[in-house]
Scaffold this motif. Structure first.
Motif, PDB file in Angstrom:
ATOM      1  N   ASN A   2       0.848  -1.239   0.147  1.00 24.23           N
ATOM      2  CA  ASN A   2       0.019   0.107   0.040  1.00 24.23           C
ATOM      3  C   ASN A   2       0.757   1.358   0.123  1.00 24.23           C
ATOM      4  O   ASN A   2       0.552   2.351  -0.375  1.00 24.23           O
ATOM      5  CB  ASN A   2      -0.913  -0.039   1.318  1.00 24.23           C
ATOM      6  N   ILE A   3       1.934   1.093   0.676  1.00 24.59           N
ATOM      7  CA  ILE A   3       2.793   2.456   0.744  1.00 24.59           C
ATOM      8  C   ILE A   3       3.615   2.650  -0.597  1.00 24.59           C
ATOM      9  O   ILE A   3       3.558   3.693  -1.125  1.00 24.59           O
ATOM     10  CB  ILE A   3       3.916   2.201   1.681  1.00 24.59           C
ATOM     11  N   ASP A   4       3.894   1.603  -1.314  1.00 24.67           N
ATOM     12  CA  ASP A   4       4.472   2.014  -2.409  1.00 24.67           C
ATOM     13  C   ASP A   4       3.174   2.376  -3.587  1.00 24.67           C
ATOM     14  O   ASP A   4       3.715   3.214  -4.322  1.00 24.67           O
ATOM     15  CB  ASP A   4       5.048   0.363  -3.052  1.00 24.67           C
ATOM     16  N   ALA A  23       1.210   6.862  -6.595  1.00 26.32           N
ATOM     17  CA  ALA A  23       0.072   7.598  -6.906  1.00 26.32           C
ATOM     18  C   ALA A  23       0.500   9.194  -6.731  1.00 26.32           C
ATOM     19  O   ALA A  23      -0.211  10.048  -7.407  1.00 26.32           O
ATOM     20  CB  ALA A  23      -1.082   7.400  -5.921  1.00 26.32           C
ATOM     21  N   PHE A  24       1.470   9.639  -6.105  1.00 27.09           N
ATOM     22  CA  PHE A  24       1.999  10.664  -5.992  1.00 27.09           C
ATOM     23  C   PHE A  24       2.926  11.356  -7.213  1.00 27.09           C
ATOM     24  O   PHE A  24       3.263  12.787  -7.238  1.00 27.09           O
ATOM     25  CB  PHE A  24       2.795  10.956  -4.663  1.00 27.09           C
ATOM     26  N   ALA A  83     -12.821  11.236  -2.824  1.00 27.80           N
ATOM     27  CA  ALA A  83     -12.642   9.930  -3.595  1.00 27.80           C
ATOM     28  C   ALA A  83     -11.737   9.639  -4.727  1.00 27.80           C
ATOM     29  O   ALA A  83     -11.600  10.658  -5.263  1.00 27.80           O
ATOM     30  CB  ALA A  83     -13.991   9.064  -3.798  1.00 27.80           C
ATOM     31  N   GLY A  84     -11.235   8.615  -4.950  1.00 33.49           N
ATOM     32  CA  GLY A  84     -10.369   8.616  -6.077  1.00 33.49           C
ATOM     33  C   GLY A  84      -9.073   9.377  -5.985  1.00 33.49           C
ATOM     34  O   GLY A  84      -8.324   9.864  -6.612  1.00 33.49           O
ATOM     35  N   ILE A  85      -8.616   9.294  -4.565  1.00 31.86           N
ATOM     36  CA  ILE A  85      -7.527  10.128  -4.168  1.00 31.86           C
ATOM     37  C   ILE A  85      -6.273   9.183  -4.055  1.00 31.86           C
ATOM     38  O   ILE A  85      -6.516   8.100  -3.663  1.00 31.86           O
ATOM     39  CB  ILE A  85      -7.714  10.905  -3.007  1.00 31.86           C
ATOM     40  N   PRO A  86      -4.872   9.484  -4.011  1.00 31.32           N
ATOM     41  CA  PRO A  86      -3.746   8.672  -3.921  1.00 31.32           C
ATOM     42  C   PRO A  86      -4.091   7.944  -2.501  1.00 31.32           C
ATOM     43  O   PRO A  86      -3.509   6.854  -2.116  1.00 31.32           O
ATOM     44  CB  PRO A  86      -2.773   9.574  -3.659  1.00 31.32           C
TER      45      PRO A  86
END
Length: 177
Positions: free
Chosen positions: A130-132, A137-138, A164-167
Motif C-alpha cells: 500500500n505504501i508503494d 500515485a503521488f 474519493a479517487g485520491i492517492p
C-alpha cells in the motif's frame, strides 16, 4: 459520507490503536510517535519535536472531541465521529500533515525520497504494498522523490469525507500490483 472515507477512517483507527488493545489512548500516540521519530533518525531535532507535538495535539484533540464518556480512551464507536466532523479536526490534521511530510525531508530540498517515505509510513503501520502504491500515485520524479507539499496535501485529503479517487485510497485494501 463516501464509502472510501469510511474505509480510510476504519484503517486509521486500527493504526492509532498501536498497542492493539481495542481502544485509542495516550499510550498509543506515544508509541506511534516514538516509532516515527526512530524511523527518521537523520532528521534534525526541530523536525522530531514538531512531529511529537503533532502527535500530542492529535491525541488531545481526539480525547477532547471524541471521548464522550470521559474515560481517557477513544473507542471505535467514538472515533467514527471523527470523519463526520472534519471541520473540528482540520487544524490538527494540518499540523500533523505538515510535520510528517517535513520529517521526510531531512536535507530540506522540498522532496521526500522513497526509502524514508517507506520507513515513516511503515512506522505508522501501513503495509508495504500500500505504501508503494501511494508513493507511485503521488507521481514521483525521475529520481524517485515526491514534493513535501504533495505528501502533506495527500494526508489532508485522506481525512476529507467528501474525497474519493485520491492517492490515499491506495492505503486501504490491497491495491493491484
Amino acid at each position: 459520507m463516501r464509502t472510501e472515507a469510511t474505509q480510510r477512517i476504519e484503517l486509521v483507527f486500527g493504526l492509532f490503536d498501536a498497542n492493539g488493545n481495542g481502544v485509542i489512548d495516550i499510550g498509543d500516540f506515544d508509541l506511534m510517535s516514538k516509532r516515527v521519530v526512530e524511523a527518521a533518525f537523520d532528521a534534525d531535532e526541530s523536525a522530531k519535536d514538531a512531529i511529537r507535538a503533532a502527535f500530542r495535539r492529535y491525541w488531545v484533540t481526539l480525547e477532547t472531541e471524541l471521548d464522550t464518556n470521559g474515560d481517557g480512551v477513544v473507542t471505535r464507536e467514538e472515533f467514527r465521529g471523527f470523519v463526520l466532523s472534519p471541520e473540528r479536526f482540520g487544524p490538527t490534521i494540518g499540523q500533523f500533515a505538515d510535520a510528517l511530510a517535513a520529517l521526510g525531508d531531512p536535507d530540506g530540498d522540498g522532496l521526500v525520497e522513497r526509502p524514508l517515505f517507506t520507513a515513516l509510513m511503515t512506522a505508522i503501520g501501513f503495509g508495504r504494498t500500500n505504501i508503494d502504491a501511494l508513493f507511485d500515485a503521488f507521481e514521483p520524479t525521475a529520481d524517485d522523490r515526491v514534493p513535501v507539499a504533495t505528501w502533506a496535501e495527500g494526508i489532508r485529503d485522506y481525512y476529507a469525507p467528501d474525497k474519493a479517487g485520491i492517492p490515499g485510497d491506495h492505503l486501504v485494501g490491497n491495491p493491484a500490483t
